[in-house]
Design a protein around this motif. Structure first.
Motif, short mmCIF file in Angstrom:
data_model
loop_
_atom_site.label_atom_id
_atom_site.label_comp_id
_atom_site.label_asym_id
_atom_site.label_seq_id
_atom_site.Cartn_x
_atom_site.Cartn_y
_atom_site.Cartn_z
N VAL A 127 -60.22 -10.46 34.09
CA VAL A 127 -58.87 -10.60 34.63
C VAL A 127 -58.83 -10.14 36.09
CG1 VAL A 127 -56.52 -9.71 34.50
CG2 VAL A 127 -57.70 -10.45 32.42
N LYS A 137 -58.03 -12.64 39.10
CA LYS A 137 -56.87 -12.38 39.94
C LYS A 137 -57.25 -12.32 41.42
CE LYS A 137 -53.72 -9.99 36.79
NZ LYS A 137 -53.02 -8.73 36.52
N ASN A 181 -52.65 -18.75 37.28
CA ASN A 181 -51.79 -17.94 36.42
C ASN A 181 -52.04 -18.22 34.95
OD1 ASN A 181 -50.58 -16.64 38.54
ND2 ASN A 181 -48.94 -18.15 38.75
N SER A 182 -52.31 -19.48 34.63
CA SER A 182 -52.57 -19.86 33.22
C SER A 182 -53.84 -19.20 32.70
CB SER A 182 -52.65 -21.38 33.10
OG SER A 182 -53.00 -21.74 31.78
N GLY A 191 -53.33 -15.41 32.46
CA GLY A 191 -52.42 -15.11 31.36
C GLY A 191 -53.10 -15.19 30.01
N GLU A 241 -55.26 -12.15 29.66
CA GLU A 241 -54.44 -10.97 29.41
C GLU A 241 -53.88 -10.99 27.98
OE1 GLU A 241 -51.60 -11.17 32.52
OE2 GLU A 241 -52.75 -9.84 33.84
N PHE A 242 -53.55 -12.17 27.47
CA PHE A 242 -53.08 -12.31 26.08
C PHE A 242 -54.18 -11.89 25.10
CE2 PHE A 242 -52.74 -14.92 22.25
CZ PHE A 242 -51.50 -14.51 21.79
N LYS A 286 -54.63 -8.16 25.28
CA LYS A 286 -53.56 -7.48 24.56
C LYS A 286 -53.80 -7.51 23.06
CE LYS A 286 -48.54 -7.47 23.99
NZ LYS A 286 -47.27 -8.13 24.36
#
Length: 372
Positions: A150, A154, A197-198, A201, A204-205, A208
Motif C-alpha cells: 500500500v 501510494k 485509488n482502486s 483501496g 487496504e480492504f 483490514k
C-alpha cells in the motif's frame, strides 16, 4: 443273742445289702458286742456318707448341666452373631457391585481415564496452539507485506499524478489556440487517479480483513485456552476426589479385612469352645443320667438298710448276753471300785474311788455330788 443272730442271718440272706452279712459274720465269729456295734455304727455312717455323696453328685450334675447348657446357648448365639458379622464384612469387601474392592477398581479405572483425558486434551491444545502460532505468523507476515505494498503504491500513484499534472500545465501554456480536446486534458488524469485509488483501496480492504482474521484468531485462541484450563481444572479436581476416595477406600478395606480376620478367629475359637462344652455334657451324661434316675431308689434302699441296722442294734442290746457283757465290761472299768459302786455309781464314795481321791477332796471340787 439267738434272736439277734437269727435276725441278722435273715437279713444277710436277703438282697438288701452285704453289710448285714458282714455283721452276721462278726457275730458268728464270736466277736465282742462292742466290736459288732462299732462296726454297725460304721456301716450306718457309711450309708449316710453314700447318701451325702449321691446328693452332692445330683446337685453337681444339675449345676453343671445348667451352667454348661447356658454356656452352650451363649456360644450358639455368639456363633450366630459372628456368622452374620462375617457375612456383612465379606459383602462390604467383596460384593461385585457395592464392595470396597469393586469401588477401588472403579476408582482406579476412573483415574486412568482421567489421566488419559488430561493427556489427550493437552496434546490437542498443543496442536491447536501450534496451528494458531502458524496462522498468526502468516497473518502478521501478510499484513506487513500488504502494508508495504500500500505504501509503495501510494507513493507510486502520487508521483505519477504529480507528473501528469505538471505535464498538463506545460501543454496548456504552449498551446492555447486551438484548445485541446476535453477528453485528452481531463480523462487521462482521472483514469490514472481512479485506477490508483482502486488498487490501493483493494489492498487496504485486504489488509483490514487480514487484521480482523488476526483478531478472530487471537479471540479463538484465548477462548480455546480458557476452555482447556477450565477442563483441566475440572479433571484435576476429579483426580483429587478420586485419589481421596482411593485412599479412604484402601484404608477402610484394610480395617475391614483385619476385622474379618479377627471375626473368623473368634468364630473358630467359639466353635471349639462349643464343641468342648458339648463333649463335656456327653462325658458326664452316663453318671448324671444314672444318679438322676436312681437317687430316689438308692435313698429308699439306704433308709431300709439304716432302719434294719438300727433294729439289729436294738435286738443285740436287748439280749441277756449283751447285758451280762456290758456289766462285766463296766466292772472291768471300775476295777477295785466295783464293790463300792455296785449300789450307786452316782454316790460320792464311788466317784471318789474311781477318781482315786478322798471323799472330802472330791466333795470340795464337786459339792453337789450325792453324799457330800
Amino acid at each position: 443273742e439267738r434272736r439277734a443272730t437269727e435276725f441278722l442271718q435273715k437279713l444277710s440272706g436277703s438282697e438288701s445289702s452285704p453289710l448285714f452279712s458282714r455283721v452276721y459274720a462278726l457275730l458268728q465269729a464270736g466277736n465282742p458286742f462292742a466290736t459288732v456295734l462299732t462296726e454297725i455304727d460304721k456301716m450306718i455312717a457309711l450309708i449316710a456318707k453314700e447318701g451325702k455323696a449321691d446328693l452332692e453328685q445330683k446337685e453337681t450334675c444339675v449345676e453343671e448341666r445348667t451352667t454348661t447348657n447356658t454356656a452352650i446357648t451363649e456360644k450358639e448365639n455368639a456363633i450366630t452373631t459372628l456368622d452374620g458379622a462375617i457375612q456383612d464384612l465379606d459383602a462390604a469387601i467383596n460384593d461385585p457391585k457395592t464392595g470396597l474392592k469393586a469401588a477401588i477398581k472403579q476408582d482406579e479405572e476412573s483415574v486412568q481415564e482421567n489421566f488419559k483425558s488430561q493427556g489427550e486434551e493437552t496434546q490437542a491444545r498443543k496442536a491447536d496452539n501450534v496451528r494458531y502460532q502458524q496462522e498468526i505468523s502468516g497473518l502478521v507476515s501478510a499484513q506487513a507485506l500488504l502494508e508495504r505494498a500500500v505504501t509503495v503504491l501510494k507513493k507510486y500513484y502520487e508521483k505519477k499524478i504529480h507528473e501528469i499534472q505538471a505535464g498538463l500545465v506545460q501543454v496548456h501554456h504552449k498551446k492555447q489556440d486551438p484548445a485541446p480536446p476535453a477528453t485528452w486534458t481531463d480523462t487521462k488524469y482521472e483514469g490514472q487517479s481512479a485506477g490508483g485509488n482502486s488498487a490501493v483501496g483493494m489492498l487496504e480492504f485486504i489488509l483490514k480483513n487480514t487484521a480482523k482474521e488476526e483478531n478472530v484468531a487471537h479471540d479463538d485462541e484465548l477462548k480455546a485456552q480458557t476452555a482447556y484450563e477450565d477442563s483441566m481444572q475440572g479433571l484435576k479436581d476429579e483426580e483429587e476426589q478420586l485419589q481421596d476416595s482411593l485412599a479412604k477406600n484402601h484404608k477402610e478395606l484394610s480395617v475391614k479385612e483385619e476385622e474379618l480376620l479377627s471375626k473368623k478367629k473368634d468364630l473358630k475359637k467359639t466353635q471349639e469352645e462349643l464343641a468342648a462344652l458339648q463333649e463335656y455334657l456327653l462325658k458326664i451324661k452316663p453318671g448324671c443320667d444314672y444318679i438322676m434316675a436312681n437317687i430316689d431308689k438308692r435313698d429308699t434302699h439306704r433308709a431300709t438298710e439304716k432302719a434294719a441296722l438300727e433294729t439289729a442294734i436294738e435286738k443285740i442290746k436287748g439280749t441277756p448276753a449283751y447285758g451280762k457283757a456290758m456289766a462285766v465290761a463296766k466292772n472291768e472299768t471300775l476295777g477295785e471300785c466295783a464293790d463300792i459302786c455296785a449300789t450307786n455309781e452316782a454316790h460320792v464314795d464311788c466317784k471318789a474311788c474311781v477318781a482315786k481321791v478322798t471323799v472330802p477332796g472330791y466333795c470340795a471340787g464337786h459339792p453337789g455330788t450325792a453324799g457330800c
